[in-house]
Design a protein around this motif. Structure first.
Motif, mmCIF file in Angstrom:
data_model
loop_
_atom_site.group_PDB
_atom_site.id
_atom_site.type_symbol
_atom_site.label_atom_id
_atom_site.label_comp_id
_atom_site.label_asym_id
_atom_site.label_seq_id
_atom_site.Cartn_x
_atom_site.Cartn_y
_atom_site.Cartn_z
ATOM 1 N N GLN A 157 0.833 -1.205 0.000
ATOM 2 C CA GLN A 157 0.000 0.000 0.000
ATOM 3 C C GLN A 157 0.870 1.258 0.000
ATOM 4 N N THR A 158 1.955 1.219 0.790
ATOM 5 C CA THR A 158 2.885 2.357 0.801
ATOM 6 C C THR A 158 3.458 2.588 -0.593
ATOM 7 N N TYR A 159 3.799 1.501 -1.258
ATOM 8 C CA TYR A 159 4.307 1.580 -2.633
ATOM 9 C C TYR A 159 3.290 2.274 -3.548
ATOM 10 N N ASN A 160 2.008 1.893 -3.435
ATOM 11 C CA ASN A 160 0.963 2.504 -4.272
ATOM 12 C C ASN A 160 0.797 3.984 -3.963
ATOM 13 N N TRP A 161 0.830 4.336 -2.662
ATOM 14 C CA TRP A 161 0.721 5.753 -2.300
ATOM 15 C C TRP A 161 1.909 6.543 -2.854
ATOM 16 N N ALA A 162 3.095 5.968 -2.779
ATOM 17 C CA ALA A 162 4.289 6.664 -3.280
ATOM 18 C C ALA A 162 4.181 6.927 -4.779
ATOM 19 N N ILE A 163 3.635 5.951 -5.528
ATOM 20 C CA ILE A 163 3.417 6.145 -6.967
ATOM 21 C C ILE A 163 2.439 7.294 -7.191
ATOM 22 N N GLN A 164 1.348 7.291 -6.414
ATOM 23 C CA GLN A 164 0.329 8.336 -6.577
ATOM 24 C C GLN A 164 0.883 9.711 -6.219
ATOM 25 N N LEU A 165 1.710 9.771 -5.154
ATOM 26 C CA LEU A 165 2.275 11.051 -4.711
ATOM 27 C C LEU A 165 3.484 11.473 -5.549
ATOM 28 N N LEU A 212 9.993 8.115 -0.790
ATOM 29 C CA LEU A 212 9.082 7.151 -0.170
ATOM 30 C C LEU A 212 9.032 5.859 -0.983
ATOM 31 N N LEU A 213 9.071 5.973 -2.295
ATOM 32 C CA LEU A 213 9.046 4.793 -3.169
ATOM 33 C C LEU A 213 10.279 3.919 -2.948
ATOM 34 N N SER A 214 11.438 4.541 -2.730
ATOM 35 C CA SER A 214 12.661 3.765 -2.501
ATOM 36 C C SER A 214 12.574 2.977 -1.198
ATOM 37 N N TYR A 215 12.001 3.602 -0.146
ATOM 38 C CA TYR A 215 11.801 2.877 1.111
ATOM 39 C C TYR A 215 10.878 1.679 0.892
ATOM 40 N N ALA A 216 9.765 1.911 0.179
ATOM 41 C CA ALA A 216 8.783 0.843 -0.041
ATOM 42 C C ALA A 216 9.404 -0.317 -0.819
ATOM 43 N N LEU A 217 10.176 -0.033 -1.865
ATOM 44 C CA LEU A 217 10.807 -1.086 -2.660
ATOM 45 C C LEU A 217 11.795 -1.890 -1.825
ATOM 46 N N ASN A 218 12.581 -1.179 -0.999
ATOM 47 C CA ASN A 218 13.532 -1.886 -0.139
ATOM 48 C C ASN A 218 12.813 -2.822 0.830
ATOM 49 N N ASN A 219 11.748 -2.303 1.462
ATOM 50 C CA ASN A 219 11.018 -3.110 2.450
ATOM 51 C C ASN A 219 10.326 -4.302 1.798
#
Length: 717
Positions: A153-161, A166-173
């Motif tokens: 979900q964080t990944y999707n929000w980062a794409i939208q924003l 934030l996207l780099s954090y989501a991909l790493n996690n």
């Protein structure tokens, strides 16, 4: 060891995001005195709430109770002013405090209170922050499935924003969660996306971390040269940063990889460099890992006395610090190995017993956590299924009411129309109405039956999906769990054998022990094959590329040169073409078939022929031998798991090779079949959805495409 290092890295990244991804943390941070001064002068509720939250953060590591009090004051001000964003930030501040203190359930309560408010406010920045933080909590609670959903979900929000950080954090996690869950190919894909993003952002820290994690995954896959290349690239990136801990960790990984490749001097040098950095900057936890690996390296180099001294030093450091059980386990095993190599068998037995006892207790705790996680996951799925069923039932009832309403309206209009015309028509209408009612009843009855059938089918489908997922997880967990007791058995058997060689000359006892050792090796091989077989269904389809059949067969011939020379094998093939298909799939299948053709063959000499043809736009590849053959009644069965037509004394093997080949080919659109007579050899036919590459220009284009695709596709190897 590598799993723990990844967990530590993940905590660093996630906790950084918890602290930094807040509107209160984006500005320069004033001191406590200046904040208190601003608080006395502030007039707006929003500013007061913000100051209280910042003060709470300042006191978080000084006085936890004060930090909680200040956060609650900020929350109360926000609630009285009915400011949704400040209420959410207040709950998040409290949640972060309890994450730091290890009270994850309490933290999750506050995040769950914040989520509906942030959703109602439609604040995407807060929602992104919340989903990431709840992902961290679920990860700490060992609920990796839930954590993965939140990070997604964080990944999707980062794409939208369009927020790259934030996207780099989501991909790493997402990469680390996938790796910990055994989905290594999926994990590699997330890391490759992170590399592309970090390159675009010119973020050397993110780039080095992604390469480090990709290297660790390659180690799990036993692709040591690829792992080494990633670690060396990571080291180059880290030289441009001040991340000394990352440099030391990378030296540890490089040293461990060289150790696995039996390049002991290179391993020793990198481990020494890593230890020097840990000594300089006080990285005690990482220092223990480096000492353990260096002791293993010294043992492999034959320097037993130095290895023993270093292992005892490492264990002393573990005993004096707040270390994890895994570090004790590692040193117990190393000390057992050192004493065994030194010929001190009683001491080796003693350390092995400690290792097994602690490993078993640690293993039991992990299994209890996994079982609890599976129970929670199952209960959640049941509730989701019940809610879905209720929703479908409500929709069906609404549609039925609308249908009846329309029928009633049409019937009323018809009644008025026929009454105006004639009484006869009215009587006819009554008769028609009676028929319509019967038909409506029949339609309704049939509709109800169809709805029940659809519901049963949907429920069955959900149960099948759930059952398949559970079976995949069971196969992965079971295969991993079986390895540990087998390794323990192997260690004890080795010690017993050496002790018998010294103290006992009973030939019968040694023969019995050799039988047990052989059975243990066979079981380890079988477990590894089962694990690899279970992973095929979770892998993406292999990357299609220019596949040079002639080159693949030549490489296989070179790698099997010893056994081919010893048996006098004649491997016959002529001008095999280039095709558009997966090189790795073809190589794995041909390797299995050639090995079987040599193993199950008493002819002198053994002859293996490889040929091909194209029929109806399909590529047919043939592998023929003059071996012992297979009777017709067994030709379908040999492609099933664990099927063996001979005992292990005649021919070794796990009975998994042909089953693995068939499943791998079917996953990638191919088939395999057998024609044979007992005593007359075998002829395997492999049908591939592939086309021959005739021109040099097309081959060159595919080579370039394949090279470019390695940055975007999962590895075939």
């Amino acid at each position: 060891m590598f799993g723990q290092r990844l967990q530590r890295l993940l905590k660093v990244f996630l906790l950084t995001l918890v602290v930094c991804w807040s509107s209160d943390c984006l500005a320069n941070r004033p001191s406590i005195d200046s904040l208190q001064s601003i608080l006395t002068e502030s007039s707006t509720d929003s500013l007061k709430a913000s100051i209280y939250r910042q003060l709470s953060e300042k006191y978080q590591y000084l006085n936890r109770d004060t930090s909680i009090y200040l956060a609650e004051e900020a929350l109360q001000i926000a609630q009285e002013a009915q400011r949704k964003a400040d209420i959410v930030l207040g709950y998040m501040r409290l949640g972060s405090i309890f994450i730091e203190s290890g009270d994850y359930h309490r933290s999750l309560e506050y995040y769950n209170l914040a989520m509906p408010i942030a959703t109602a406010a439609k604040d995407t920045v807060l929602l992104a922050n919340l989903t990431n933080n709840t992902g961290l909590v679920y990860w700490e609670l060992n609920q990796n499935d839930e954590a993965f959903l939140r990070f997604r979900q964080t990944y999707n929000w980062a794409i939208q924003l369009q927020d790259n950080e934030l996207l780099s954090y989501a991909l790493n996690n997402l990469g680390i969660i996938s790796s910990e869950s055994g989905r290594l190919e999926e994990s590699q894909d997330y890391y490759k996306q992170l590399i592309a993003l970090s390159t675009k952002m010119n973020d050397s820290e993110g780039l080095s971390l992604a390469k480090l994690n990709i290297g660790v995954n390659y180690l799990e896959m036993k692709l040591y040269h690829k792992a080494l290349k990633c670690f060396e690239e990571c080291l180059v990136e880290l030289k441009n940063t001040t991340d000394h801990w990352g440099v030391a960790l990378t030296h540890l990984n490089i040293g461990d990889t060289h150790l696995r490749l039996k390049k002991y001097q290179q391993s020793y040098e990198h481990l020494d460099w890593g230890l020097a950095i840990c000594e300089q900057y006080g990285f005690n936890d990482l220092k223990i890992d480096l000492i353990k690996t260096k002791a293993d390296c010294l043992l492999a180099m034959g320097k037993t006395a130095e290895a023993l001294k270093l292992a005892e030093l490492g264990l002393a450091l573990v005993q004096t610090g707040c270390s994890k059980p895994q570090q004790f386990i590692d040193f117990y095993q190393t000390l057992s190995d050192v004493h065994e190599k030194a010929g001190n068998l009683p001491e080796a037995f003693s350390w092995m017993k400690r290792y097994v006892a602690l490993k078993d207790s640690f293993f039991t705790i992990d299994r209890e956590r996994e079982i609890a996680q599976l129970e929670i996951s199952f209960e959640t799925q049941q509730k989701d299924a019940e809610n879905s069923s209720l929703k479908e039932e409500k929709i069906n009832q609404t549609l039925l009411i609308r249908q009846r309403t329309r029928i009633a309206l049409i019937t009323g209009v018809a009644v008025l129309f026929f009454m105006i015309i004639t009484l006869q028509l009215y009587l006819a209408r009554k008769k028609a109405r009676s028929i319509n009612l019967v038909l409506e009843s029949m339609v309704k009855s049939r509709t109800d039956e169809l709805e029940e059938i659809n519901e049963e089918l949907e429920q069955t489908n959900r149960e099948l999906i759930h059952s398949n997922e559970e079976l995949k997880r069971f196969a992965f967990i079971a295969s991993h769990d079986l390895k540990e007791p087998l390794r323990n058995m192997g260690g004890f058997l080795s010690l017993i054998k050496k002790r018998l060689e010294v103290y006992d000359d009973d030939p019968d006892l040694m023969e019995y022990l050799q039988f047990v050792e052989k059975a243990n090796y066979q079981m380890v091989d079988l477990v590894n094959n089962v694990l690899e077989y279970s992973r095929i269904g979770t892998k993406p389809k292999a990357w299609r590329e220019l596949t040079q059949l002639q080159r693949i067969v030549e490489e296989l011939e070179t790698s099997m040169a010893n056994v081919i020379r010893e048996r006098g094998v004649q491997l016959m093939y002529n001008s095999l073409p280039n095709i558009y298909y997966s090189s790795s799939v073809v190589k794995i299948v041909l390797k299995n078939l050639i090995e079987n053709a040599i193993r199950y063959n008493h002819s002198d000499p053994p002859i293996i022929k490889i040929d091909y043809e194209v029929i109806d736009n399909a590529f047919y590849l043939y592998v023929e031998d003059n071996g012992i053959g297979v009777a017709p009644e067994f030709q379908d069965k040999i492609f099933n798991m664990f099927v063996r037509l001979h005992n292990r004394d005649e021919y070794n093997g796990s009975g998994m090779g042909l089953a693995f080949c068939r499943k791998l080919l079917e996953k990638n659109g191919g088939t395999i079949s057998l024609e044979s007579e007992e005593g007359q050899g075998c002829r395997f036919t492999i049908v591939l959805p592939a086309r021959i590459i005739n021109s040099d220009e097309e081959a060159l284009m595919l080579l370039r495409t394949s090279a470019a695709g390695q940055n975007a596709k999962p590895s075939d190897n």
